[in-house]
Design an enzyme around this catalytic site. Structure first.
Site, PDB file in Angstrom:
ATOM      1  N   CYS A  36       0.835  -1.208   0.000  1.00 53.16           N
ATOM      2  CA  CYS A  36       0.000   0.000   0.000  1.00 53.16           C
ATOM      3  C   CYS A  36       0.869   1.257   0.000  1.00 53.16           C
ATOM      4  CB  CYS A  36      -0.907   0.034   1.226  1.00 53.16           C
ATOM      5  SG  CYS A  36      -1.872  -1.457   1.521  1.00 53.16           S
TER       6      CYS A  36
ATOM      7  N   ASP B 256      35.625  19.125  17.651  1.00 49.79           N
ATOM      8  CA  ASP B 256      36.164  20.461  17.834  1.00 49.79           C
ATOM      9  C   ASP B 256      36.543  20.578  19.315  1.00 49.79           C
ATOM     10  OD1 ASP B 256      36.586  23.318  17.478  1.00 49.79           O
ATOM     11  OD2 ASP B 256      34.695  23.549  18.541  1.00 49.79           O
TER      12      ASP B 256
END
Length: 743
Positions: A28, A438
Site C-alpha cells: 500500500c 572540535d
C-alpha cells in the site's frame, strides 16, 4: 511520443504532509509513494507505513488539496495535516471493537466445526439434534456477518485494489477468506456442483482468518500507540493556561493567547508555557525534557527559559520571546516527526521486494491450486492450499520492519536529548569508525579565563587595563575572558581598532600603540619577542593554555595565559567511544601544543591544532567513510556538513545546528556515544525485523503450498496461516518497542 517532464528539484519547494487512512502493508505505502514520485510536479515523496503519513515536496502550482485527492483516488483517503498537528487518532479502540465483534460471531462457528473434529462424541451428539445441512446454513450466516461486518474493511479496500491492478495485503485476505466462504456456500446451497469427495465446508476458516487478522491489527495498533508516545509526551509538555500580567495584575489566560513581549508569572513547581527571558527572580529549572540531564539548572534575570521545562521552588517572572511553531519545543517535535518519517537507505531493498511480492503470491496460490487439482485427492485440498498461500503471505511485517524501528528509535533519542535532523543519520551513525571533535565549546566549556599574567617592563594591572580596553571592541572569546578578568577596572576608550584575522588586533589606547595577539602577530609586526615571556608562553601551551601577547609601542611587554576548562564529562565521553572500538580525533583552531596537551589528558588518539575551517574540512575528508564530526561553532559548519555524520552541540550556534545531521540538546559530549549506541541498536533491530519478515515468508509459503505433504508432513490450515501472519506483524512491532530502553 511526448517525453515526460523532468522531476523538479526539492530545494526551496513547499512541503505538504498528508494523513492517509487504509494503508495496511508495504504494498500500500509503496504504491502511494510510487504514484506520487512519478509525477513531474513532485520532487520528493516519503510515505511512512508506521505513522500513516506522507511528506511531499512539490511544485507550488500543485495544491495540498490536489495532492490529497491524488492519494484518495488511489483508494487511500488522505487529508492535509496542518503545521504541528497532533498525532493521528489511536486506531486501537475501533480495531478492538471489530476484533471482539468478529470473535463473538466466530466462536459458535469454530465450536461447531472444530469441536466435532476434536471430540467425536460431541460431533455425533450435535448431529443427532440438528441436521448437518442446517448447521452449515447457520455457520454460513454467522460467517457472512463476520465478513460483511468487521471484515468489510478487507473486501472494500482489497477488491478495489485488485480492480486497479495493484493488489496488496487486503487483497490477499479478501481473496483467501472470500474463496473459502464462496466454496463452502456452494457446497451448502448447491452441493450438486461439487464432486461428492470434495463436499467440505470452510466457514470456520473464513471467519477465523478475519478474526485473527483483526486481532493482530488491534495488537499492532496498540503497540504503534506506544511507539508514538514520544511525540505525544512532547506535545503534552506545554500547559494549556498561564498567569500573564495585564496592566500589572496577574490574569489566568490560555497559552494560545500569549504573544511575544507578554510578561508571565511562574509559581513554584509550575511548567513553563513558552520560551522567554527571565525578568524577575532567581531559581533552578528542571530542563531534563530538553537536555536529558536530571540536574536542575540555575536561572537568573537575563537567562533564557524554554517552554515545557519545569520551574523549581522559586517564584519567577519571564518575558515571552517565541510562540507557536517558533518555540524550541515545537522545533523539537518537528525534528522528531521528520526523523520518524524518513526513509533509510535500507528501505530500498524492502520496496523492491514488496513491489512484486503480492502478485508473486497470487501466482503461487494459482500454481498451488493447479498442482493440487492435478495431483491431489480432491478439489477441497486444492482450495485449502490456495487459500493458505494467500493468507499466510502477508507483506505487513516487511513494510513495518524499517519504519517502526525508526519511529521508536527517534522517540527514544528525543527522550535522551538526541535529535536526528536527518533520518538517515540513524543508519550512518551505526557505521561510524572515527569521531572527530572540535575543542572549544565542545570538549571544553567554551568560556576561557585568564589563569596567568607575566609582564616585563610594565605593571601587571596596567597591562591588563590596556589589553582589556582594546579587547572591549572585539567579539573573540579570548577577548571576553580578558575583559572579565579586568572587571571593575576603569577602561579608556580604544581608538583605531583593527582586527588581524588569525593573529589578533591592533589599537590605540591611552596614547599607546598596542598589538595583542599570538606569536605570529609579533613576528609579522617585526617585534622582537621577550625570551622570558616566550618561555612562560611555551610552558603554558604545553599545559593546554593559550598564550596571548601584548606589545606596547613596539616592545613585547606582557603575556597572558588563557585556559578554557574541559567539560567534566569530556574524558568519560572519549573513554566510552574508545570502549566501543572507535578512534577519536580533535581538530582545533587553537595552538598545536595546546590541542595536543588537552588531547593527551583526555586520551584522544590524535589531536591537531592551528587548523582553519578549510583545514578541518580537509582532515574530515581524509578520514574516509564512517567519519563523525562533533562541533558547536560557526566555523565548524563546513566540517559538520562534510562528515558522513555531523553532530552539533545544542548549546552551539544556529548555523552549526543547521549544518548537522544530529543535535545533542545538552552540552554533554557523552551524548555522542549514546547516539552511536542508539543508532547501532536501531540498525540491529531493523536487521532482526527484516530477517523475521523475509524468513517467515520464505519458510511458510512452501509449507502452505503443501511442499511437506509428499514427505509425510502436514498441509497447513488456512486458520494457522492467518494466526502466523498476524503474529508476524505483532512480532515486528513488539521487537521495535524494545528500542524504548536502548542506549
Amino acid at each position: 511520443m511526448t517525453q515526460a517532464a523532468a522531476p523538479i528539484p526539492a530545494d526551496g519547494l513547499p512541503v505538504t504532509r498528508l494523513a492517509i487512512r487504509g494503508m495496511s502493508c508495504a504494498a500500500c505505502s509503496g504504491r502511494v509513494g510510487r504514484v506520487l514520485s512519478a509525477r513531474p510536479d513532485v520532487a520528493d515523496a516519503q510515505v511512512n507505513l508506521a505513522t500513516h503519513r506522507a511528506q511531499v515536496s512539490h511544485d507550488p502550482a500543485l495544491t495540498p488539496q490536489a495532492l490529497a485527492q491524488i492519494v484518495t483516488d488511489l483508494g487511500y483517503p488522505a487529508t492535509v495535516i496542518a503545521d504541528r498537528a497532533p498525532p493521528p487518532p489511536d486506531e486501537a479502540p475501533a480495531l478492538r471493537r471489530a476484533a471482539l465483534t468478529a470473535a463473538a460471531l466466530t466462536l459458535p462457528v469454530a465450536v461447531v466445526e472444530m469441536g466435532g473434529h476434536l471430540v467425536p462424541a460431541f460431533h455425533h451428539w450435535l448431529h443427532t439434534l440438528v441436521p448437518m445441512r442446517a448447521l452449515w446454513v447457520v455457520q454460513m450466516i454467522l460467517t457472512l456477518a463476520v465478513l460483511a461486518g468487521p471484515g468489510r474493511r478487507f473486501f472494500g479496500t482489497g477488491l478495489a485494489a485488485l480492480r486497479r491492478g495493484a493488489p496488496e495485503m487486503n487483497s490477499l485476505v479478501a481473496l483467501g477468506a472470500g474463496t473459502a466462504f464462496a466454496f463452502s456456500a456452494v457446497v451448502t446451497l448447491a452441493p450438486g456442483l461439487v464432486p461428492a469427495a470434495s463436499r467440505q465446508v470452510w466457514f470456520e476458516a473464513a471467519a477465523v482468518i478475519v478474526t485473527l487478522i483483526l486481532t493482530g491489527r488491534w495488537l499492532e495498533a496498540r503497540a504503534k500507540g506506544q511507539a508514538g508516545a514520544a511525540i505525544r509526551a512532547l506535545l503534552a509538555l506545554t500547559p494549556d493556561h498561564a498567569t500573564a500580567l495585564r496592566d500589572g495584575h496577574p490574569v489566568r489566560v490560555a497559552v494560545a493567547d500569549l504573544q511575544p513581549g507578554d510578561l508571565v508569572q511562574l509559581a513554584p513547581g509550575e511548567r513553563i508555557a513558552l520560551d522567554g527571558v527571565l525578568t524577575e527572580g532567581e531559581g533552578h529549572v528542571d530542563e531534563s525534557m530538553l537536555t536529558g540531564e536530571p540536574v536542575p539548572v540555575l536561572r537568573a534575570p537575563g537567562d533564557t527559559v524554554t517552554g515545557g521545562t519545569v520551574n523549581g521552588a522559586a517564584a519567577l517572572t519571564y518575558r515571552v520571546t517565541a510562540t507557536g511553531p517558533d518555540t524550541v519545543l515545537s522545533r523539537i517535535v518537528a525534528l522528531v516527526e521528520e526523523a520518524q518519517a524518513a526513509r533509510l537507505p535500507v528501505q530500498a531493498l524492502v520496496d523492491r521486494v514488496t513491489r512484486i511480492f503480492v502478485p508473486v503470491v497470487m501466482g503461487l496460490a494459482v500454481l498451488a491450486f493447479a498442482l493440487w487439482l492435478t495431483f491431489g485427492p480432491d478439489l477441497a485440498h486444492a482450495v485449502v492450499a490456495a487459500v493458505s498461500v494467500l493468507i499466510i503471505a502477508c507483506p505487513c511485517a516487511m513494510g513495518l520492519a524499517v519504519p517502526m524501528s525508526i519511529m521508536v528509535g527517534s522517540g527514544r533519542g528525543a527522550r535522551l536529548g538526541i535529535l536526528f535532523r536527518q533520518g538517515d543519520a540513524l543508519q550512518k551513525l551505526a557505521g561510524a569508525r572515527v569521531v572527530a571533535f572540535d575543542k572549544t565549546g565542545t570538549l571544553t566549556q567554551g568560556r576561557p579565563r585568564v589563569t596567568q599574567i607575566w609582564t616585563h617592563g610594565i605593571d601587571r594591572d596596567a597591562a591588563l587595563r590596556l589589553t582589556a580596553a582594546a579587547e572591549a571592541r572585539s567579539e573573540h572569546p579570548l577577548g571576553r575572558a580578558i575583559l572579565a578578568k579586568a572587571g571593575g577596572m576603569t577602561l579608556s576608550p580604544a581608538q583605531s581598532v583593527t582586527a588581524l584575522p588569525g593573529r589578533g588586533l591592533t589599537a590605540m589606547v591611552e596614547g599607546r600603540s598596542l598589538l595583542i595577539g599570538n606569536a605570529a602577530a609579533l613576528q609579522a609586526a617585526g617585534i622582537v619577542p621577550d625570551a622570558a615571556l616566550i618561555r612562560h608562553a611555551d610552558a603554558a601551551s604545553t599545559d593546554g593554555a593559550t598564550p596571548v601577547h601584548l606589545a606596547a609601542d613596539g616592545r613585547h611587554v606582557a603575556t597572558f595565559a588563557l585556559a578554557d576548562p574541559e567539560r567534566p564529562e569530556s574524558a568519560a565521553a572519549i573513554a566510552a567511544l574508545r570502549n566501543m572500538g572507535l578512534r577519536t580525533q580533535m581538530l582545533s583552531g587553537d595552538l598545536p601544543a595546546t590541542a595536543q596537551a588537552m588531547g593527551a589528558r583526555l586520551g584522544i588518539d590524535g589531536a591537531q591544532g592551528g587548523l582553519t575551517p578549510d583545514d578541518k574540512l580537509t582532515a574530515i575528508r581524509a578520514m574516509g567513510p564512517g567519519s563523525v564530526f562533533v562541533g558547536d561553532g560557526i566555523n565548524d559548519a563546513p566540517a559538520l556538513a562534510a562528515a558522513d555524520t555531523g553532530i552539533a552541540i545544542g548549546t552551539g550556534t544556529d548555523i552549526a545546528i543547521e549544518a548537522a545531521d544530529a543535535v545533542l540538546m545538552a552540552g554533554d559530549p557523552q551524548g555522542v556515544a549514546r547516539a552511536i549506541r542508539l543508532s547501532r541498536a536501531v540498525m540491529r533491530n531493523i536487521r532482526q525485523n527484516l530477517f523475521w519478515a523475509f524468513a517467515y515468508n520464505a519458510a511458510l509459503i512452501p509449507v502452505a503450498m503443501g511442499a511437506l505433504v509428499p514427505f509425510g508432513g502436514p498441509q497447513l490450515s488456512p486458520m494457522l496461516g492467518a494466526g502466523a501472519m498476524a503474529l508476524s506483524s505483532v512480532f515486528v512491532v513488539t521487537n521495535a518497542l524494545r528500542l524504548r530502553t536502548a542506549a
